[in-house]
Motif scaffolding. Sequence first.
Motif, PDB file in Angstrom:
ATOM      1  N   LEU A 128      14.578  -4.670  -9.584  1.00 24.87           N
ATOM      2  CA  LEU A 128      13.431  -3.905  -9.078  1.00 24.87           C
ATOM      3  C   LEU A 128      13.878  -2.665  -8.304  1.00 24.87           C
ATOM      4  O   LEU A 128      13.331  -2.334  -7.251  1.00 24.87           O
ATOM      5  CB  LEU A 128      12.540  -4.785  -8.190  1.00 24.87           C
ATOM      6  N   ASN A 129      14.891  -1.988  -8.834  1.00 25.12           N
ATOM      7  CA  ASN A 129      15.383  -0.764  -8.196  1.00 25.12           C
ATOM      8  C   ASN A 129      14.361   0.338  -8.457  1.00 25.12           C
ATOM      9  O   ASN A 129      14.280   0.889  -9.547  1.00 25.12           O
ATOM     10  CB  ASN A 129      16.749  -0.399  -8.792  1.00 25.12           C
ATOM     11  N   TYR A 130      13.592   0.671  -7.410  1.00 28.82           N
ATOM     12  CA  TYR A 130      12.449   1.558  -7.632  1.00 28.82           C
ATOM     13  C   TYR A 130      12.461   2.717  -6.641  1.00 28.82           C
ATOM     14  O   TYR A 130      13.513   3.151  -6.191  1.00 28.82           O
ATOM     15  CB  TYR A 130      11.153   0.736  -7.564  1.00 28.82           C
ATOM     16  N   VAL A 131      11.275   3.202  -6.248  1.00 33.84           N
ATOM     17  CA  VAL A 131      11.149   4.506  -5.598  1.00 33.84           C
ATOM     18  C   VAL A 131      11.793   4.588  -4.216  1.00 33.84           C
ATOM     19  O   VAL A 131      11.982   5.697  -3.699  1.00 33.84           O
ATOM     20  CB  VAL A 131       9.660   4.904  -5.470  1.00 33.84           C
ATOM     21  N   ASN A 132      12.107   3.473  -3.583  1.00 29.08           N
ATOM     22  CA  ASN A 132      12.757   3.550  -2.278  1.00 29.08           C
ATOM     23  C   ASN A 132      14.261   3.347  -2.371  1.00 29.08           C
ATOM     24  O   ASN A 132      14.921   3.092  -1.364  1.00 29.08           O
ATOM     25  CB  ASN A 132      12.145   2.528  -1.307  1.00 29.08           C
ATOM     26  N   HIS A 133      14.831   3.481  -3.570  1.00 23.74           N
ATOM     27  CA  HIS A 133      16.273   3.405  -3.759  1.00 23.74           C
ATOM     28  C   HIS A 133      16.809   4.790  -4.107  1.00 23.74           C
ATOM     29  O   HIS A 133      16.253   5.485  -4.967  1.00 23.74           O
ATOM     30  CB  HIS A 133      16.640   2.438  -4.889  1.00 23.74           C
ATOM     31  N   ASN A 148       2.160  11.344  -8.802  1.00 26.57           N
ATOM     32  CA  ASN A 148       1.599  11.442 -10.147  1.00 26.57           C
ATOM     33  C   ASN A 148       0.166  11.947 -10.198  1.00 26.57           C
ATOM     34  O   ASN A 148      -0.350  12.222 -11.289  1.00 26.57           O
ATOM     35  CB  ASN A 148       1.667  10.072 -10.838  1.00 26.57           C
ATOM     36  N   SER A 149      -0.493  12.079  -9.054  1.00 23.44           N
ATOM     37  CA  SER A 149      -1.867  12.553  -9.052  1.00 23.44           C
ATOM     38  C   SER A 149      -1.909  14.064  -9.254  1.00 23.44           C
ATOM     39  O   SER A 149      -0.877  14.720  -9.429  1.00 23.44           O
ATOM     40  CB  SER A 149      -2.545  12.197  -7.722  1.00 23.44           C
ATOM     41  N   ARG A 150      -3.101  14.639  -9.212  1.00 23.64           N
ATOM     42  CA  ARG A 150      -3.248  16.080  -9.371  1.00 23.64           C
ATOM     43  C   ARG A 150      -2.569  16.860  -8.242  1.00 23.64           C
ATOM     44  O   ARG A 150      -2.262  18.044  -8.393  1.00 23.64           O
ATOM     45  CB  ARG A 150      -4.732  16.456  -9.430  1.00 23.64           C
ATOM     46  N   LEU A 151      -2.348  16.206  -7.123  1.00 27.07           N
ATOM     47  CA  LEU A 151      -1.671  16.866  -6.010  1.00 27.07           C
ATOM     48  C   LEU A 151      -0.217  17.200  -6.359  1.00 27.07           C
ATOM     49  O   LEU A 151       0.329  18.180  -5.864  1.00 27.07           O
ATOM     50  CB  LEU A 151      -1.710  15.969  -4.763  1.00 27.07           C
ATOM     51  N   ARG A 152       0.409  16.360  -7.182  1.00 24.80           N
ATOM     52  CA  ARG A 152       1.786  16.586  -7.642  1.00 24.80           C
ATOM     53  C   ARG A 152       2.727  16.880  -6.472  1.00 24.80           C
ATOM     54  O   ARG A 152       3.450  17.858  -6.461  1.00 24.80           O
ATOM     55  CB  ARG A 152       1.829  17.749  -8.639  1.00 24.80           C
ATOM     56  N   PHE A 153       2.702  16.007  -5.473  1.00 22.46           N
ATOM     57  CA  PHE A 153       3.605  16.164  -4.344  1.00 22.46           C
ATOM     58  C   PHE A 153       5.052  16.128  -4.829  1.00 22.46           C
ATOM     59  O   PHE A 153       5.398  15.351  -5.718  1.00 22.46           O
ATOM     60  CB  PHE A 153       3.395  15.024  -3.336  1.00 22.46           C
ATOM     61  N   HIS A 154       5.889  16.968  -4.239  1.00 15.48           N
ATOM     62  CA  HIS A 154       7.322  16.848  -4.459  1.00 15.48           C
ATOM     63  C   HIS A 154       7.767  15.491  -3.905  1.00 15.48           C
ATOM     64  O   HIS A 154       7.304  15.073  -2.832  1.00 15.48           O
ATOM     65  CB  HIS A 154       8.053  17.982  -3.736  1.00 15.48           C
ATOM     66  N   PRO A 155       8.626  14.755  -4.616  1.00 13.79           N
ATOM     67  CA  PRO A 155       9.029  13.421  -4.140  1.00 13.79           C
ATOM     68  C   PRO A 155       9.558  13.402  -2.712  1.00 13.79           C
ATOM     69  O   PRO A 155       9.305  12.448  -1.972  1.00 13.79           O
ATOM     70  CB  PRO A 155      10.114  13.009  -5.140  1.00 13.79           C
ATOM     71  N   VAL A 193       0.835  -1.205   0.000  1.00  8.70           N
ATOM     72  CA  VAL A 193       0.000   0.000   0.000  1.00  8.70           C
ATOM     73  C   VAL A 193       0.871   1.258   0.000  1.00  8.70           C
ATOM     74  O   VAL A 193       0.571   2.240  -0.685  1.00  8.70           O
ATOM     75  CB  VAL A 193      -0.944   0.001   1.218  1.00  8.70           C
ATOM     76  N   ALA A 194       1.972   1.238   0.766  1.00  7.34           N
ATOM     77  CA  ALA A 194       2.845   2.411   0.862  1.00  7.34           C
ATOM     78  C   ALA A 194       3.437   2.783  -0.493  1.00  7.34           C
ATOM     79  O   ALA A 194       3.475   3.961  -0.866  1.00  7.34           O
ATOM     80  CB  ALA A 194       3.970   2.135   1.864  1.00  7.34           C
ATOM     81  N   ILE A 195       3.889   1.784  -1.235  1.00  2.50           N
ATOM     82  CA  ILE A 195       4.463   2.064  -2.558  1.00  2.50           C
ATOM     83  C   ILE A 195       3.389   2.601  -3.493  1.00  2.50           C
ATOM     84  O   ILE A 195       3.623   3.538  -4.270  1.00  2.50           O
ATOM     85  CB  ILE A 195       5.120   0.799  -3.125  1.00  2.50           C
ATOM     86  N   GLY A 196       2.177   2.030  -3.403  1.00  2.00           N
ATOM     87  CA  GLY A 196       1.079   2.529  -4.226  1.00  2.00           C
ATOM     88  C   GLY A 196       0.723   3.977  -3.901  1.00  2.00           C
ATOM     89  O   GLY A 196       0.508   4.799  -4.798  1.00  2.00           O
ATOM     90  N   VAL A 197       0.671   4.308  -2.610  1.00  2.41           N
ATOM     91  CA  VAL A 197       0.361   5.683  -2.189  1.00  2.41           C
ATOM     92  C   VAL A 197       1.466   6.636  -2.640  1.00  2.41           C
ATOM     93  O   VAL A 197       1.190   7.762  -3.080  1.00  2.41           O
ATOM     94  CB  VAL A 197       0.184   5.745  -0.658  1.00  2.41           C
ATOM     95  N   LEU A 198       2.706   6.194  -2.540  1.00  2.57           N
ATOM     96  CA  LEU A 198       3.828   7.045  -2.949  1.00  2.57           C
ATOM     97  C   LEU A 198       3.728   7.405  -4.427  1.00  2.57           C
ATOM     98  O   LEU A 198       3.876   8.578  -4.816  1.00  2.57           O
ATOM     99  CB  LEU A 198       5.148   6.323  -2.671  1.00  2.57           C
ATOM    100  N   VAL A 199       3.469   6.402  -5.250  1.00  2.00           N
ATOM    101  CA  VAL A 199       3.323   6.650  -6.686  1.00  2.00           C
ATOM    102  C   VAL A 199       2.131   7.567  -6.951  1.00  2.00           C
ATOM    103  O   VAL A 199       2.194   8.480  -7.789  1.00  2.00           O
ATOM    104  CB  VAL A 199       3.161   5.312  -7.441  1.00  2.00           C
ATOM    105  N   LEU A 200       1.032   7.362  -6.206  1.00  2.00           N
ATOM    106  CA  LEU A 200      -0.168   8.176  -6.395  1.00  2.00           C
ATOM    107  C   LEU A 200       0.088   9.629  -6.019  1.00  2.00           C
ATOM    108  O   LEU A 200      -0.330  10.552  -6.743  1.00  2.00           O
ATOM    109  CB  LEU A 200      -1.313   7.603  -5.550  1.00  2.00           C
TER     110      LEU A 200
END
Length: 503
Positions: free
Chosen positions: A455-460, A24-31, A14-21
């Motif tokens: 699988l080097n992804y958003v938490n790397h 990329n969502s309209r909120l456009r959070f800074h990473p 769920v955490a990885i899904g929320v991070l991606v959301l």
Amino acid sequence: MTGHAWLLLLTLAVAIGVLVLLINSRLRFHPFVALMAVSVGVALVAGLSTEEIAESLEKGAGGILGDVGITLAFGAMLGRLLANSGATERIARVIVDRAGTRSLPWYMAGAAFVIGIPMFFEIGLIVLLPLIFSVARRLQESGQVKGSPYVFLAAPTIAALCTLHGMVPPHPGPLIGVEGLHADLGTTILVGLVCAVPTIVLSGPVYGRWIAPRLAVHPDRELVAQFTGTTAETDSRAEKDSGTETDPGTGSGSGAGAGAARAGAGTADAGTGTAGGGSRAGGVPLGWALAAVLVPVVLMLLRTVAELALSEGSPLRHVLTFTGEPVVAMFAGFLFALFALGYRSGQPPEKVRESLTDSIKSVAGILLIIAGGGAFNQVLEDTGIGKAIESAATGAHLNLLLLGWLIALVLSFSTGSATVGIVAATGILGPMVGHGGGVESSLLVVAIGAGSIGLNYVNHAGFWLVKESFGMTLGQATKSHTAIQTLVSVCGLLMALLLSVFV
């Protein structure tokens, strides 16, 4: 598997899904903000106390900045000196003139292979960024490459650096495997290199040639100007001439995280035609240009040789170990470039200092994102998610090489640390190997190392470094960086399995 363990695994998904959301969502959070928010959420769901949460965030962010941050800062300043003096342009010109367009990815893979022997992935990429940007910009002007010339050259660089980092001693991960599985170091180096060469070929130049036309990736113009010694206006004209101009509002650099590099980018002085107001010395000798690039590489390589060839009590080993520390080596390389290229260029010292200050601004956003990734990694580790995955993996009945690869892959993906994956997989499989010492143990080291790369992804931290440096969207970074490292992981495993048939 207990109910709590399953809850932890579900929390990770769920955490990885929320991070991606969030990104990329309209909120456009800074990473950086998204990473910190998700880190706190995971910690709360997993039951960490408020004191433990604060400690995890501080430890994770501070630890990764201590490992990578200072080195990245020196790398940015070194890159600015190389660009302002014309050194990177001189090297790029030599490479482009001597190598055809089709052979350029092979040259970049070879350069990254040599640099990747002593250097960690992130450090090697920092050292090679000025060269990648300079050569890619010349290719962009010539229009000889379909799609993004930056991906065309970055793919073999990423493939070579991550392969050496994960599969071949004397990098820390493979060395941990060698010790824990009682493998022979020399045999493991040989086996690792045999597996590495075809892996780099398939995952780097071959995949890069296929994916480059499919990704419209163009780094932030200010960042390109910093590393190439041009102005942002010049780079914009080059994009128009090559027909690859991107809309600043919707192009590849417009993702929520891509603005980090742009937000702090040093301004270019249009009057002088150089980034940061420096004056380019187009006639800088090739020897000085190469020396400025290779000083940190040679120092780190000498450290590697000293640790393998000299006794622990040797005074020379102590000296070379110190000078070969990444931060010390990058500092030495920066000082060499400062005096050999900066002051010798005839620029006033005030201009040199101003240029270096601008170079730090351009990587400030990247440093924040890397810190956020470090905080996320630490929270995942402190919540016990890694142990939950270990518990699930130990009950599997698989080929030993495949099991080691799978454990390292899942743990590296979940914790954001290749080292964590290697350490855990080695600890689990160590008792099954016994005293080891044969080729089988060396193949297992390689397979575990290959698993830690995938699988080097958003938490790397490496994912964010590549994404922000090249101005990619999250999807583009996934199709390039994540895909390349996963290809390396799979190819490394297949090579290990193939060699196991003959031993």
